[in-house]
Design a protein around this motif. Structure first.
Motif, PDB file in Angstrom:
ATOM      1  N   PHE A 339       0.824  -1.207   0.000  1.00  0.00           N
ATOM      2  CA  PHE A 339       0.000   0.000   0.000  1.00  0.00           C
ATOM      3  C   PHE A 339       0.858   1.257   0.000  1.00  0.00           C
ATOM      4  CE2 PHE A 339      -2.443  -3.314   2.115  1.00  0.00           C
ATOM      5  CZ  PHE A 339      -3.525  -3.385   1.252  1.00  0.00           C
ATOM      6  N   LEU A 340       1.880   1.230  -0.832  1.00  0.00           N
ATOM      7  CA  LEU A 340       2.754   2.388  -0.964  1.00  0.00           C
ATOM      8  C   LEU A 340       2.349   3.225  -2.163  1.00  0.00           C
ATOM      9  CD1 LEU A 340       6.212   0.703  -0.350  1.00  0.00           C
ATOM     10  CD2 LEU A 340       5.034   2.257   1.167  1.00  0.00           C
ATOM     11  N   PRO A 341       2.685   4.506  -2.177  1.00  0.00           N
ATOM     12  CA  PRO A 341       2.533   5.273  -3.413  1.00  0.00           C
ATOM     13  C   PRO A 341       3.445   4.690  -4.487  1.00  0.00           C
ATOM     14  CG  PRO A 341       2.926   6.708  -1.516  1.00  0.00           C
ATOM     15  CD  PRO A 341       3.176   5.311  -1.061  1.00  0.00           C
ATOM     16  N   LEU A 342       3.264   5.186  -5.728  1.00  0.00           N
ATOM     17  CA  LEU A 342       4.061   4.652  -6.825  1.00  0.00           C
ATOM     18  C   LEU A 342       5.544   4.768  -6.532  1.00  0.00           C
ATOM     19  CD1 LEU A 342       3.800   3.380  -9.592  1.00  0.00           C
ATOM     20  CD2 LEU A 342       3.974   5.646 -10.599  1.00  0.00           C
ATOM     21  N   ILE A 343       5.976   5.927  -6.026  1.00  0.00           N
ATOM     22  CA  ILE A 343       7.350   6.107  -5.559  1.00  0.00           C
ATOM     23  C   ILE A 343       7.283   6.703  -4.164  1.00  0.00           C
ATOM     24  CG2 ILE A 343       9.545   7.294  -5.911  1.00  0.00           C
ATOM     25  CD1 ILE A 343       9.060   7.287  -8.844  1.00  0.00           C
ATOM     26  N   PRO A 344       7.761   5.972  -3.150  1.00  0.00           N
ATOM     27  CA  PRO A 344       7.711   6.522  -1.793  1.00  0.00           C
ATOM     28  C   PRO A 344       8.461   7.845  -1.715  1.00  0.00           C
ATOM     29  CG  PRO A 344       8.287   4.191  -1.761  1.00  0.00           C
ATOM     30  CD  PRO A 344       8.336   4.622  -3.190  1.00  0.00           C
ATOM     31  N   TYR A 447      19.318   3.518  -2.172  1.00  0.00           N
ATOM     32  CA  TYR A 447      18.049   3.964  -1.600  1.00  0.00           C
ATOM     33  C   TYR A 447      17.139   4.560  -2.672  1.00  0.00           C
ATOM     34  CZ  TYR A 447      14.724   6.862   0.985  1.00  0.00           C
ATOM     35  OH  TYR A 447      13.580   7.455   1.453  1.00  0.00           O
ATOM     36  N   GLU A 448      17.720   5.335  -3.597  1.00  0.00           N
ATOM     37  CA  GLU A 448      16.921   5.924  -4.672  1.00  0.00           C
ATOM     38  C   GLU A 448      16.331   4.830  -5.571  1.00  0.00           C
ATOM     39  OE1 GLU A 448      16.090   8.938  -4.797  1.00  0.00           O
ATOM     40  OE2 GLU A 448      17.509   9.907  -3.446  1.00  0.00           O
ATOM     41  N   VAL A 449      17.085   3.784  -5.822  1.00  0.00           N
ATOM     42  CA  VAL A 449      16.571   2.671  -6.621  1.00  0.00           C
ATOM     43  C   VAL A 449      15.437   1.978  -5.872  1.00  0.00           C
ATOM     44  CG1 VAL A 449      17.118   0.406  -7.616  1.00  0.00           C
ATOM     45  CG2 VAL A 449      18.738   2.311  -7.873  1.00  0.00           C
ATOM     46  N   TRP A 450      15.623   1.772  -4.563  1.00  0.00           N
ATOM     47  CA  TRP A 450      14.566   1.128  -3.778  1.00  0.00           C
ATOM     48  C   TRP A 450      13.274   1.941  -3.823  1.00  0.00           C
ATOM     49  CZ3 TRP A 450      11.555   2.903   0.187  1.00  0.00           C
ATOM     50  CH2 TRP A 450      10.707   1.961   0.777  1.00  0.00           C
ATOM     51  N   ARG A 451      13.365   3.241  -3.822  1.00  0.00           N
ATOM     52  CA  ARG A 451      12.168   4.082  -3.868  1.00  0.00           C
ATOM     53  C   ARG A 451      11.340   3.799  -5.119  1.00  0.00           C
ATOM     54  NH1 ARG A 451      13.181   9.173  -4.795  1.00  0.00           N
ATOM     55  NH2 ARG A 451      11.048   9.740  -4.251  1.00  0.00           N
ATOM     56  N   GLU A 452      11.993   3.424  -6.213  1.00  0.00           N
ATOM     57  CA  GLU A 452      11.264   3.097  -7.434  1.00  0.00           C
ATOM     58  C   GLU A 452      10.763   1.659  -7.441  1.00  0.00           C
ATOM     59  OE1 GLU A 452      12.880   4.408 -11.158  1.00  0.00           O
ATOM     60  OE2 GLU A 452      14.246   5.791 -10.179  1.00  0.00           O
ATOM     61  N   PHE A 453      11.378   0.811  -6.617  1.00  0.00           N
ATOM     62  CA  PHE A 453      10.980  -0.603  -6.557  1.00  0.00           C
ATOM     63  C   PHE A 453      10.834  -1.017  -5.087  1.00  0.00           C
ATOM     64  CE2 PHE A 453      13.582   0.105 -10.325  1.00  0.00           C
ATOM     65  CZ  PHE A 453      12.750  -0.364 -11.334  1.00  0.00           C
TER      66      PHE A 453
END
Length: 612
Positions: A339-344, A447-453
């Motif tokens: 239930f996360l936004p598309l990119i946190p 961390y930036e990559v994780w935000r997208e996945f």
């Protein structure tokens, strides 16, 4: 000009009244009749063009179109053969003939429903006390009205009997099995699908249908880990006709929030801490799940066929997002079960969790390096040594981010994945106390990559599992290749939700295995995430040759010569417990933009990325 017009008008007006009515009277009936014939023809053509099936094929079994009592009567001789009990080793590649499905331009299986028949024993007693239930008739009706259906048995990929086995308590086990074996295309149950919601009976109440069924697939409710054949059977909910009378509000008060039992006194506080927007999204998601997959026999039947369709045509299967995202909120709401936004958002940052025992000098160096990462929100040190106290507060490195030390009660590797209250961010960086070579740019980029996945494991050391044909089992591989199926959690980002799953929902005895062998907690986490998401991990940055638990540890576990062998044993053990191999192999690595381009360093967002 005006004068001529007026004359012309007068000329035609003097004759018009006499001529036009006579033309209408003469041709009116003709045109009306012609129009009516054409209209009726179009209606009839449309009905036959768009009618889902021929009357003969649908009337074979439908309660609404033909009474069950009109179905032909079939007597079962006592000596009729009985199918085998059911092969628990069946998988799609062993007990299902995919070649029946053949090439299909629409990538859709074709399902044939057997004509309705009434089966009785030699003395005329029916095999079922209820005959064809309303629920099973609704299910067959839904299939026949769908794009999966075919009335041509030679084109069928999947066969559905008109024998109702939804409720085992209404069946005579032996006679029902004999009836199945009499089906013209039975062939030991190959490519046949049975629907059962209430399995077993007193006193044992088995968790799967007791009717012997050979190799038939089972869409069942109530499976256990012993009776469910992973990747072959389909687990379905138990439907109640009373649910059709329940009117759910548009904003249904339910979605799922997992709270450990010991946290129940804090339930109100936990629920109040969830943002209102997130609660609305979870309510919307839960309502969509109910309507799409649980609300009716049609929904259950279509979902079952779609799952089987995805297995047969995997290249055209529905994606993880398509299965889980409500279409109306796909881009504005959730992107995963988390239930996360598309990119946190970037602002909360991540919590670094460092598992340590007594390597103080190395630990302090790791803390110092991690503290340089801009997105670090908190640093949590998990002190796993019960025989030695952590250093005094004055000795710890002075860093800007909050630093918290938690002491464990037992020396277990699983302690690194416990859902500690101190972890307030969604993103977690699991890192060992000897990973001192990762730069702040490499960590920030990860961390930036994780935000997208956010539903993936995103890490630095990549590993691979292989099938050893000579030994007939899985093998763990740490050699550097282009293929990756795991990232080690000695340095990896993941969502804290997986801490709850690892701690409270890990299948079988995997957690105990990890703690007893003091090994493989990272492999277990890879299995868990891959099994939940159906996705591969993501390896970031090209750095390969750096210190890690299996590489060059001076005083770690890797000096033990049996370490790599035990890692292979772990993979085979976990695959056995999961009942499948969930790990996905990919050839993929995420690097920063302009990483290898000849640009000034000041123009690069992440200039300090380690090389090969």
């Amino acid at each position: 000009m005006v004068r001529l017009s007026m004359c012309a008008s007068g000329k035609y007006s003097s004759r018009g009244p006499a001529l036009i009515p006579r033309m209408k009277t003469k041709h009116r009936i003709y045109y009306i009749t012609l129009f009516s014939v054409v209209l009726l023809g179009l209606i009839a053509t449309g009905m036959f063009q768009f009618w889902p099936h021929s009357i003969e094929s649908t009337a074979d079994w439908g309660l609404d179109r033909r009474s069950v009592h009109d179905a032909p009567l079939i007597r079962l001789p006592v000596a009729n053969p009985i199918p085998e009990r059911g092969d628990l080793s069946c998988r799609m590649h062993t007990c299902f003939d995919v070649y029946r499905c053949g090439y299909n331009p629409k990538n859709r299986i074709k399902v044939y429903i057997y004509p309705l028949q009434r089966f009785v024993d030699e003395v005329g007693v029916p095999i079922s006390s209820t005959g064809l239930s309303r629920e099973y008739n609704d299910l067959l009706s839904a299939i026949s009205d769908s794009e999966f259906y075919t009335d041509d048995v030679t084109r069928a990929c999947l066969f559905v009997p008109s024998i109702d086995v939804l409720n085992q308590n209404s069946l005579r086990i032996r006679e029902t099995a004999q009836a199945l074996a009499m089906l013209p295309r039975w062939d030991k149950g190959m490519n046949h699908l049975l629907f059962n919601m209430l399995p077993g009976g007193p006193p044992d109440y088995n968790t799967a249908l007791d009717v012997p069924r050979d190799r038939a697939l089972l869409a069942g409710g109530g499976f256990s880990t012993w009776t469910y054949r992973q990747g072959y059977d389909v687990s379905i909910p138990v439907y109640s006709p009373l649910s059709a009378d329940v009117e759910l509000p548009e904003r249904q008060p339910g979605a799922s929030v997992v709270i450990p039992e010991e946290k129940l006194p804090e339930m109100y506080t936990i629920l109040k801490s969830i943002p209102h927007r997130q609660v609305e999204e979870m309510q919307r998601q839960a309502r969509w799940f109910w309507d799409a997959y649980f609300s009716s026999m049609k929904a259950i039947g279509m979902t079952t066929l779609q799952i089987i369709n995805d297995r047969i045509y995997p290249y055209a299967a529905r994606t993880y997002e398509q299965w889980n995202n409500p279409p109306l909120v796909k881009w504005s709401s959730v992107n995963s079960p988390l239930f996360l936004p598309l990119i946190p958002p970037r602002s909360p940052g991540f919590t670094a969790v460092v598992l340590t025992y007594d390597r103080i000098e190395s630990l302090f160096r790791v803390i110092t390096e991690i503290s340089k990462v801009p997105s670090l929100a908190k640093l949590l040190v998990v002190w796993n040594n019960q025989n030695k106290s952590p250093p005094e507060d004055s000795l710890w490195p002075k860093i800007a981010a909050p630093l918290k030390v938690v002491r464990t009660k037992e020396n277990k590797l699983s302690n690194r994945f416990f859902p500690y209250d101190e972890i307030e961010t969604e993103a977690v960086l699991a890192i060992d106390d000897d990973i001192i070579m990762l730069t702040s740019d490499e960590l920030q980029f990860g961390y930036e990559v994780w935000r997208e996945f956010p539903d993936r494991l995103v890490g630095y050391p990549g590993r691979l599992h292989l099938w050893d044909h000579e030994m007939g089992k899985w093998k763990y591989e740490s050699e550097w290749t282009n293929e990756v199926s795991m990232v080690l959690t000695g340095a990896a980002f993941y969502h804290k939700y997986f801490n709850y799953l690892y701690t409270y929902k890990m299948p079988g005895d995997i957690k105990n295995w990890v703690d007893a062998h003091m090994n493989c907690e990272d492999i277990a986490m890879n299995f868990l995430v891959a099994n939940i998401t159906g996705k591969a991990p993501i390896k970031v940055t090209p750095r390969k040759k750096f210190k890690c638990p299996e590489c060059t540890a001076i005083d770690g576990l890797s000096l033990d010569q049996t370490h790599m062998v035990e890692r292979s044993e772990c993979i085979n053990k976990f695959a056995s417990v999961f009942g499948t191999m969930p790990l996905k192999v990919v050839e993929h690595r995420a690097d920063p933009v302009l990483y290898k381009d000849d640009f000034p360093e000041k123009l690069k967002s992440f200039p300090n990325i380690g090389s090969l």
